[in-house]
Design an enzyme around this catalytic site. Structure first.
Site, PDB file in Angstrom:
ATOM      1  N   ARG A  50     -13.169 -82.500  -9.683  1.00  0.00           N
ATOM      2  CA  ARG A  50     -14.246 -82.595  -8.683  1.00  0.00           C
ATOM      3  C   ARG A  50     -14.443 -81.306  -7.920  1.00  0.00           C
ATOM      4  O   ARG A  50     -15.361 -81.169  -7.120  1.00  0.00           O
ATOM      5  CB  ARG A  50     -13.938 -83.728  -7.673  1.00  0.00           C
ATOM      6  CG  ARG A  50     -14.200 -85.130  -8.181  1.00  0.00           C
ATOM      7  CD  ARG A  50     -13.790 -86.153  -7.129  1.00  0.00           C
ATOM      8  NE  ARG A  50     -12.367 -86.129  -6.852  1.00  0.00           N
ATOM      9  CZ  ARG A  50     -11.815 -85.679  -5.719  1.00  0.00           C
ATOM     10  NH1 ARG A  50     -12.575 -85.245  -4.740  1.00  0.00           N
ATOM     11  NH2 ARG A  50     -10.497 -85.680  -5.558  1.00  0.00           N
ATOM     12  N   HIS A  83     -14.608 -63.735   0.562  1.00  0.00           N
ATOM     13  CA  HIS A  83     -14.823 -65.014  -0.115  1.00  0.00           C
ATOM     14  C   HIS A  83     -15.545 -66.008   0.788  1.00  0.00           C
ATOM     15  O   HIS A  83     -15.568 -65.859   2.010  1.00  0.00           O
ATOM     16  CB  HIS A  83     -13.483 -65.621  -0.542  1.00  0.00           C
ATOM     17  CG  HIS A  83     -12.928 -65.012  -1.797  1.00  0.00           C
ATOM     18  ND1 HIS A  83     -12.211 -63.843  -1.802  1.00  0.00           N
ATOM     19  CD2 HIS A  83     -13.006 -65.402  -3.092  1.00  0.00           C
ATOM     20  CE1 HIS A  83     -11.865 -63.543  -3.036  1.00  0.00           C
ATOM     21  NE2 HIS A  83     -12.333 -64.469  -3.847  1.00  0.00           N
ATOM     22  N   LYS A  85     -12.343 -71.233   1.039  1.00  0.00           N
ATOM     23  CA  LYS A  85     -11.146 -70.774   0.326  1.00  0.00           C
ATOM     24  C   LYS A  85      -9.905 -71.008   1.188  1.00  0.00           C
ATOM     25  O   LYS A  85      -9.893 -70.677   2.369  1.00  0.00           O
ATOM     26  CB  LYS A  85     -11.282 -69.299  -0.048  1.00  0.00           C
ATOM     27  CG  LYS A  85     -10.138 -68.792  -0.913  1.00  0.00           C
ATOM     28  CD  LYS A  85     -10.478 -67.459  -1.562  1.00  0.00           C
ATOM     29  CE  LYS A  85      -9.323 -66.922  -2.396  1.00  0.00           C
ATOM     30  NZ  LYS A  85      -8.911 -67.844  -3.478  1.00  0.00           N
TER      31      LYS A  85
HETATM   32  N1  LIG Z   1      -8.935 -67.506 -11.479  1.00  0.00           N
HETATM   33  C1  LIG Z   1     -10.228 -67.510 -11.139  1.00  0.00           C
HETATM   34  O1  LIG Z   1     -11.048 -66.797 -11.722  1.00  0.00           O
HETATM   35  C2  LIG Z   1     -10.676 -68.389 -10.037  1.00  0.00           C
HETATM   36  C3  LIG Z   1      -9.768 -69.093  -9.341  1.00  0.00           C
HETATM   37  N2  LIG Z   1     -10.134 -69.909  -8.334  1.00  0.00           N
HETATM   38  C4  LIG Z   1      -9.061 -70.687  -7.735  1.00  0.00           C
HETATM   39  O2  LIG Z   1      -9.136 -71.998  -8.259  1.00  0.00           O
HETATM   40  C5  LIG Z   1      -8.673 -72.932  -7.286  1.00  0.00           C
HETATM   41  C6  LIG Z   1      -9.744 -73.976  -7.062  1.00  0.00           C
HETATM   42  O3  LIG Z   1     -10.854 -73.370  -6.464  1.00  0.00           O
HETATM   43  P1  LIG Z   1     -12.164 -74.193  -6.073  1.00  0.00           P
HETATM   44  O4  LIG Z   1     -12.614 -74.987  -7.228  1.00  0.00           O
HETATM   45  O5  LIG Z   1     -13.067 -73.227  -5.434  1.00  0.00           O
HETATM   46  O6  LIG Z   1     -11.555 -75.161  -4.956  1.00  0.00           O
HETATM   47  P2  LIG Z   1     -12.053 -76.623  -4.541  1.00  0.00           P
HETATM   48  O7  LIG Z   1     -11.489 -76.868  -3.183  1.00  0.00           O
HETATM   49  O8  LIG Z   1     -13.499 -76.767  -4.747  1.00  0.00           O
HETATM   50  O9  LIG Z   1     -11.306 -77.565  -5.592  1.00  0.00           O
HETATM   51  C7  LIG Z   1      -9.941 -77.840  -5.541  1.00  0.00           C
HETATM   52  C8  LIG Z   1      -9.622 -79.107  -6.300  1.00  0.00           C
HETATM   53  O10 LIG Z   1      -8.227 -79.354  -6.170  1.00  0.00           O
HETATM   54  C9  LIG Z   1      -8.025 -80.661  -5.648  1.00  0.00           C
HETATM   55  N3  LIG Z   1      -6.870 -80.736  -4.757  1.00  0.00           N
HETATM   56  C10 LIG Z   1      -6.750 -80.170  -3.525  1.00  0.00           C
HETATM   57  N4  LIG Z   1      -5.572 -80.476  -2.982  1.00  0.00           N
HETATM   58  C11 LIG Z   1      -4.940 -81.252  -3.887  1.00  0.00           C
HETATM   59  C12 LIG Z   1      -3.687 -81.922  -3.904  1.00  0.00           C
HETATM   60  N5  LIG Z   1      -2.832 -81.801  -2.884  1.00  0.00           N
HETATM   61  N6  LIG Z   1      -3.375 -82.640  -4.995  1.00  0.00           N
HETATM   62  C13 LIG Z   1      -4.221 -82.737  -6.036  1.00  0.00           C
HETATM   63  N7  LIG Z   1      -5.433 -82.148  -6.082  1.00  0.00           N
HETATM   64  C14 LIG Z   1      -5.781 -81.427  -5.013  1.00  0.00           C
HETATM   65  C15 LIG Z   1      -9.278 -80.985  -4.859  1.00  0.00           C
HETATM   66  O11 LIG Z   1      -9.421 -82.377  -4.735  1.00  0.00           O
HETATM   67  P3  LIG Z   1      -9.793 -83.035  -3.287  1.00  0.00           P
HETATM   68  O12 LIG Z   1     -11.284 -83.032  -3.226  1.00  0.00           O
HETATM   69  O13 LIG Z   1      -9.206 -84.393  -3.360  1.00  0.00           O
HETATM   70  O14 LIG Z   1      -9.180 -82.186  -2.205  1.00  0.00           O
HETATM   71  C16 LIG Z   1     -10.348 -80.335  -5.746  1.00  0.00           C
HETATM   72  O15 LIG Z   1     -10.713 -81.181  -6.807  1.00  0.00           O
HETATM   73  C17 LIG Z   1      -8.322 -72.100  -6.055  1.00  0.00           C
HETATM   74  O16 LIG Z   1      -6.951 -71.812  -6.051  1.00  0.00           O
HETATM   75  C18 LIG Z   1      -9.133 -70.839  -6.243  1.00  0.00           C
HETATM   76  O17 LIG Z   1      -8.571 -69.737  -5.590  1.00  0.00           O
HETATM   77  C19 LIG Z   1     -11.426 -70.050  -7.969  1.00  0.00           C
HETATM   78  C20 LIG Z   1     -12.407 -69.339  -8.604  1.00  0.00           C
HETATM   79  C21 LIG Z   1     -12.108 -68.445  -9.684  1.00  0.00           C
HETATM   80  O1  LIG Z   2     -11.263 -69.154  -4.425  1.00  0.00           O
HETATM   81  C1  LIG Z   2     -12.109 -68.476  -5.066  1.00  0.00           C
HETATM   82  O2  LIG Z   2     -13.319 -68.688  -4.986  1.00  0.00           O
HETATM   83  C2  LIG Z   2     -11.611 -67.431  -5.970  1.00  0.00           C
HETATM   84  N1  LIG Z   2     -10.338 -67.304  -6.128  1.00  0.00           N
HETATM   85  C3  LIG Z   2      -9.681 -66.392  -6.988  1.00  0.00           C
HETATM   86  C4  LIG Z   2      -8.804 -65.457  -6.171  1.00  0.00           C
HETATM   87  O3  LIG Z   2      -8.103 -65.937  -5.273  1.00  0.00           O
HETATM   88  O4  LIG Z   2      -8.791 -64.260  -6.452  1.00  0.00           O
HETATM   89  C5  LIG Z   2     -10.630 -65.672  -7.917  1.00  0.00           C
HETATM   90  C6  LIG Z   2     -11.977 -65.375  -7.334  1.00  0.00           C
HETATM   91  O5  LIG Z   2     -11.820 -64.361  -6.386  1.00  0.00           O
HETATM   92  C7  LIG Z   2     -12.594 -66.607  -6.710  1.00  0.00           C
END
Ligand SMILES: NC(=O)C1=CN([C@@H]2O[C@H](COP(=O)(O)OP(=O)(O)OC[C@H]3O[C@@H](n4cnc5c(N)ncnc54)[C@H](OP(=O)(O)O)[C@@H]3O)[C@@H](O)[C@H]2O)C=CC1
Ligand SMILES: O=C(O)C1=N[C@H](C(=O)O)C[C@H](O)C1
Length: 265
Positions: free
Chosen positions: A11, A154, A158
């Site tokens: 989600r 960001h 975040k």
């Molecule tokens: N490597 C990359 O290129 C990228 C990495 N990221 C990273 O990806 C991760 C997710 O980012 P993003 O999608 O923006 O974040 P979101 O907050 O939109 O999504 C996080 C998800 O994790 C779930 N979650 C949160 N806490 C828990 C928990 N304690 N147990 C189980 N599930 C949980 C949330 O569910 P709920 O709604 O129930 O809280 C939600 O579905 C982050 O760490 C971000 O930094 C992001 C973009 C790019």
């Molecule tokens: O949380 C984000 O959005 C992102 N997280 C990753 C990070 O912590 O570097 C990658 C990207 O910057 C987006």
């Protein structure tokens, strides 16, 4: 060959994008999701997600036991993502981890586990190819301009700071230049945090604002000049090619790889 995939965090902003990418990719099959709120349902029961008959588990161990999967994608939060990844490795399901905020100790522990099991794993602080190039260019530039600071910006939803990308950038720069004290040796913060975080002498400044997505500037300074290397992700589609590449590549690995730069051809 079809690759069976489990996604944790369906989600979420990244997770929902990954669900769509996997669903649209002919060689990929989404076989289950892990979601702390929707155990026992299927994806089609969850508003905003595609109407798919894919089972959702709250308990990751039950999911890994019951579902025949090749790859596990984690897009959650660091504490939970670390436990998921450990468990996936124990079940020999290859993790592709986008979740940021793992400590060095956690990455080392996962590396040990992946080697013990001979199971591939990719941890990618940033899946966007442009961001990987930005980090590589910064590493090269530090050879010539060792004074450098990182400004990462960001969206304000975040949770972790500094970003995984900023940490990885500092680590890559550190491979090129020695740890060094930067700025005036007698400088003092009159307001805590004014100089940002300090990783081996590289200052990292984290900006969180509505309207932003994921942006980073690596600023170098030398006598009479500065160099700025900048990358912007304007939407989450920018990450999906890297996720796709990682899923394919992790199938060929027998140990953990940290950073997309190590698998780009
Ligand atoms: N490597 C990359 O290129 C990228 C990495 N990221 C990273 O990806 C991760 C997710 O980012 P993003 O999608 O923006 O974040 P979101 O907050 O939109 O999504 C996080 C998800 O994790 C779930 N979650 C949160 N806490 C828990 C928990 N304690 N147990 C189980 N599930 C949980 C949330 O569910 P709920 O709604 O129930 O809280 C939600 O579905 C982050 O760490 C971000 O930094 C992001 C973009 C790019
Ligand atoms: O949380 C984000 O959005 C992102 N997280 C990753 C990070 O912590 O570097 C990658 C990207 O910057 C987006």
């Amino acid at each position: 060959m079809q690759i069976n995939i489990i996604i944790a965090g369906p989600r979420g902003k990244m997770g929902s994008e990954a669900v769509r990418m996997v669903h649209n990719e002919e060689a990929f099959e989404l076989v289950a999701c892990i979601d702390r709120k929707n155990g026992g349902k299927t994806l089609k029961d969850i508003e905003t997600l595609p109407a798919l008959d894919v089972p959702v588990f709250e308990d990751p161990e039950q999911c890994f036991q019951e579902i025949d999967a090749d790859v596990f994608i984690d897009l959650t939060v660091p504490e939970v993502g670390f436990e998921h990844t450990k468990l996936a490795l124990l079940y020999d399901i290859r993790p592709v981890v986008g979740t940021s905020g793992f400590t060095k100790e956690q990455i080392d522990a996962l590396e040990d586990l992946s080697i013990t099991h001979g199971t591939g794993c990719i941890i990618a602080p940033n899946f966007a190819v442009g961001a990987v190039l930005m980090m590589q260019f910064a590493k090269t530039a530090a050879n010539y301009l060792p004074d450098v600071e990182i400004i990462e910006k960001h969206h304000d939803q975040k949770l972790d700071a500094p970003s995984g990308t900023a940490v990885k950038t500092a680590e890559l720069i550190r491979e090129t230049r020695e740890s060094k004290q930067q700025g005036h040796p007698d400088e003092q913060e009159t307001l805590d945090g004014a100089r940002g975080a300090d990783k081996d002498g590289i200052h990292i400044h984290s900006v969180r604002l509505p309207g932003l997505m994921a942006h980073q500037e690596v600023v170098f300074g030398g006598p009479g000049q500065t160099l700025t290397i900048k990358h912007d992700s304007f939407n989450r589609a920018s990450f999906m090619e890297g996720v796709k590449l990682s899923v394919n590549k992790v199938m060929t690995l027998d140990k953990l790889v940290y950073g997309l730069e190590n698998i780009l051809e």
